[in-house]
Design a protein around this motif. Structure first.
Motif, PDB file in Angstrom:
ATOM      1  N   ALA B 106       0.652  -1.258   0.086  1.00 52.76           N
ATOM      2  CA  ALA B 106       0.050  -0.057   0.100  1.00 52.76           C
ATOM      3  C   ALA B 106       0.832   1.200  -0.002  1.00 52.76           C
ATOM      4  O   ALA B 106       2.238   1.274   0.517  1.00 52.76           O
ATOM      5  CB  ALA B 106      -0.813   0.249   1.298  1.00 52.76           C
ATOM      6  N   ASP B 107       0.490   2.322  -0.519  1.00 56.08           N
ATOM      7  CA  ASP B 107       0.858   3.603  -0.299  1.00 56.08           C
ATOM      8  C   ASP B 107       0.030   4.260   0.714  1.00 56.08           C
ATOM      9  O   ASP B 107      -0.139   3.833   1.897  1.00 56.08           O
ATOM     10  CB  ASP B 107       1.197   4.402  -1.301  1.00 56.08           C
ATOM     11  CG  ASP B 107      -0.073   4.633  -2.709  1.00 56.08           C
ATOM     12  OD1 ASP B 107      -1.054   4.227  -2.166  1.00 56.08           O
ATOM     13  OD2 ASP B 107       0.302   4.989  -3.494  1.00 56.08           O
ATOM     14  N   HIS B 110      -4.424   0.680  -0.093  1.00 53.86           N
ATOM     15  CA  HIS B 110      -4.174  -0.612  -0.608  1.00 53.86           C
ATOM     16  C   HIS B 110      -3.994  -1.002  -2.119  1.00 53.86           C
ATOM     17  O   HIS B 110      -4.747  -0.507  -2.815  1.00 53.86           O
ATOM     18  CB  HIS B 110      -4.868  -1.734   0.066  1.00 53.86           C
ATOM     19  CG  HIS B 110      -4.743  -2.024   1.407  1.00 53.86           C
ATOM     20  ND1 HIS B 110      -3.675  -2.725   1.928  1.00 53.86           N
ATOM     21  CD2 HIS B 110      -5.246  -1.595   2.667  1.00 53.86           C
ATOM     22  CE1 HIS B 110      -3.926  -2.930   3.169  1.00 53.86           C
ATOM     23  NE2 HIS B 110      -4.737  -2.107   3.665  1.00 53.86           N
ATOM     24  N   LEU B 111      -2.960  -1.411  -2.548  1.00 50.34           N
ATOM     25  CA  LEU B 111      -2.823  -1.925  -3.941  1.00 50.34           C
ATOM     26  C   LEU B 111      -3.145  -3.407  -4.208  1.00 50.34           C
ATOM     27  O   LEU B 111      -3.244  -3.966  -5.333  1.00 50.34           O
ATOM     28  CB  LEU B 111      -1.587  -1.358  -4.669  1.00 50.34           C
ATOM     29  CG  LEU B 111      -1.636  -0.211  -5.006  1.00 50.34           C
ATOM     30  CD1 LEU B 111      -0.228   0.741  -4.995  1.00 50.34           C
ATOM     31  CD2 LEU B 111      -2.239   0.118  -6.290  1.00 50.34           C
TER      32      LEU B 111
END
Lengths: 279, 284
Positions: B106-107, B110-111
């Motif tokens: 995540a930055d 979440h990815l």
């Protein structure tokens, strides 16, 4: 009719997840490097990749991120997917990845994030196809109820007789979401896209029954109003009848009473409500 | 055939629980696999039919957890609610271990994928401290996996140094992913055996093995969608020779073959384990 899809905050499991905050111990150089890397993954067409990385390798990451999220969305929203061309769908998923900040750590809740994204004005088709957002809300309700860890209180046998029912407290199943739409979302599909909103509100209850099957029931406005009251403060059936008598229904008290009891018996048999004793 | 029992440092072979094959796994002949691994982020808070499936596995097999969303290497504050839920899940299902990826996912949001932590010196202490906080929250050692990676942004140290320092400073354990070592050895051009020889043997708690996708001769992608390569089997044998036998999981996430083929791969893990078991291990 106001914007009255009522149940979207019922996503399960409950979580707040991550957000804009930063761990105060995170080294600034690490934060900056991760931001640069992730920003490109989110929007590879507009944000340059970190210069030191071979493009072919960076494409492995952008490909994996897109494919993973796309597979969750196309399996969670199968009808919505079919109403988009390949090009529209790719654009929609890419915009979701680029613009939306997903808080949930749970893969089962990505659908709720997607509906929130669509509701914030990014719906592909946007103004020309306003029913897509409602369709997404409906498809998410089906999935969320299938996955929900709420449980339906056990049935106590056949619906009570009217006289007994009047003294009982109808309670909405935690696995029943009454929803109101402008469009007949349950009928939308390829080849059946609405040209205009329905003349009257489309009242649906999406619910999971005692066999854990997710179903829907389309109701009339009277039943929808009754469900709205049941969802509110606890009122026994007789009090519900009193409440409705004060509203503009062209019915005598006894017609109203048998109308309410008939609707409640039906909702009970479909596992949408249960009865408790009044204290 | 007795009920499967979990033992540390034992010849046990498991399979990942995917919803697509859950019913087939429940119908598996006794002894087809010894334990089941699942991602808590796919099962926490889930009821209905999937809860029944989970209960059926929980009653019959030891469960290990392999987390996906902890974001241990990220800059967002640790998700303590997620950790509490995982701790509750561990108690409820008597899970045998909780592993996560030495990665970030995540930055500011979440990815849902595993990104490569830059191998920076300032990341080591930060990460080790986060691992310790996780271990305090769940009341047990965290088992960290060496991830496959396709890019090493701005490295200041080698992957091996980075992993070893974090394991040491966090005092946590290692999930040795043999396929990841193989994939990385090609993608990053290093000798996989030399790499393994540099790892701390006493921290190897658990292993993963999987198939992968050949994007190019010099670029392999860790997809878990194919049969395990012979070269990776050979590396597993080498890992047992170096570190001793530990419970080992076959990862298969999609493109499922007939179950008999999966079970044959599980059996091959056991055969490899038996070839490398010490006298003490055999008695255990």
């Amino acid at each position: 009719m106001n914007d009255s899809v009522t149940s979207l905050d019922k996503g399960s499991p409950e979580d707040t997840g991550i957000g804009a905050a930063i761990d105060d111990r995170a080294p600034p150089g690490l934060v900056a490097a991760q931001r640069r890397f992730a920003a490109h993954l989110r929007d590879p067409r507009n944000v340059p990749a970190p210069a030191s990385i071979e493009p072919r390798r960076m494409r492995v990451y952008t490909g994996l991120v897109y494919a993973n999220i796309e597979s969750f969305l196309s399996s969670g929203f199968p009808v919505l997917r079919k109403l988009h061309t390949e090009e529209e769908w790719v654009a929609c998923v890419r915009t979701f990845i680029a613009k939306h900040c997903s808080h949930t750590p749970y893969f089962t809740n990505i659908g709720a994030e997607f509906v929130e994204f669509l509701g914030s004005g990014f719906a592909a088709g946007g103004a020309s196809r306003p029913y897509l957002l409602e369709l997404a809300q409906y498809e998410w309700a089906e999935l969320a109820l299938f996955l929900s860890d709420e449980s339906l209180p056990a049935s106590l046998g056949p619906a009570p007789e009217a006289q007994a029912m009047l003294a009982m407290l109808p309670r909405l199943s935690p696995l029943a979401w009454p929803m109101v739409f402008h469009y007949a979302v349950h009928e939308i599909g390829p080849g059946n896209e609405p040209c205009a909103p329905e003349a009257a509100p489309v009242c649906l209850v999406v619910y999971r029954d005692a066999q854990d099957e997710v179903k829907f029931l389309r109701t009339d406005l009277f039943s929808a109003r009754l469900l709205e009251l049941i969802e509110g403060q606890p009122l026994c059936t007789a009090q519900l009848v009193e409440q409705l008598a004060g509203e503009a229904y062209q019915m005598t008290k006894s017609q109203l009473q048998s109308g309410v009891c008939g609707v409640l018996a039906n909702l009970y048999e479909q596992d949408i409500i249960r009865f408790a004793d009044c204290e | 055939m007795t009920e499967p029992v979990w033992r540390e440092r034992a010849a046990l072979a498991g399979l990942g629980l995917r919803r697509e094959i859950a019913q087939q796994l429940l119908a598996a002949p006794a002894g087809a696999f010894d334990f089941i691994e699942l991602a808590p982020e796919n099962w926490i808070g889930v009821g209905g039919k999937f809860a029944n499936t989970l209960r059926a596995f929980s009653e019959r097999y030891p469960i290990t957890l392999h987390g996906l969303s902890l974001n241990i290497g990220g800059f967002a504050p640790l998700d303590t609610e997620l950790l509490d839920s995982i701790a509750g899940f561990i108690r409820q299902h008597h899970c045998k271990l909780y592993s996560e990826h030495l990665s970030y996912c995540a930055d500011h949001g979440h990815l849902y994928d595993l990104m490569p932590i830059p191998f920076r010196r300032d990341a080591v202490g930060y990460l080790a401290e986060r691992v310790q906080r996780v271990q305090d929250a769940i009341g047990q050692r965290l088992v960290l996996e060496n991830v496959s990676y396709y890019a090493a942004p701005e490295p200041e140290m080698s992957e091996l140094e980075f992993i070893c320092e974090i394991l040491e400073r966090a005092d946590c354990e290692l999930l040795l992913d043999v396929n990841n070592i193989y994939v990385n050895s090609i993608n990053q051009r290093y000798d996989p055996i030399e790499f393994m020889q540099g790892l701390p043997a006493d921290r190897v708690r658990y292993m993963h093995i999987a198939g992968h996708y050949v994007e190019a001769e010099d670029l392999r992608v860790d997809t878990h969608g194919a049969a395990v390569l012979d070269e990776v089997w050979a590396l597993l044998a080498k890992a047992y020779a170096l570190f001793g036998v530990v419970p080992t999981l076959l990862e298969r996430d999609f493109n499922f073959p007939p179950m008999a083929q999966l079970f044959a791969e599980v059996q091959r893990i056991r055969d490899t384990q038996h070839q490398h078991q010490t006298g003490a291990g055999k008695l255990a």
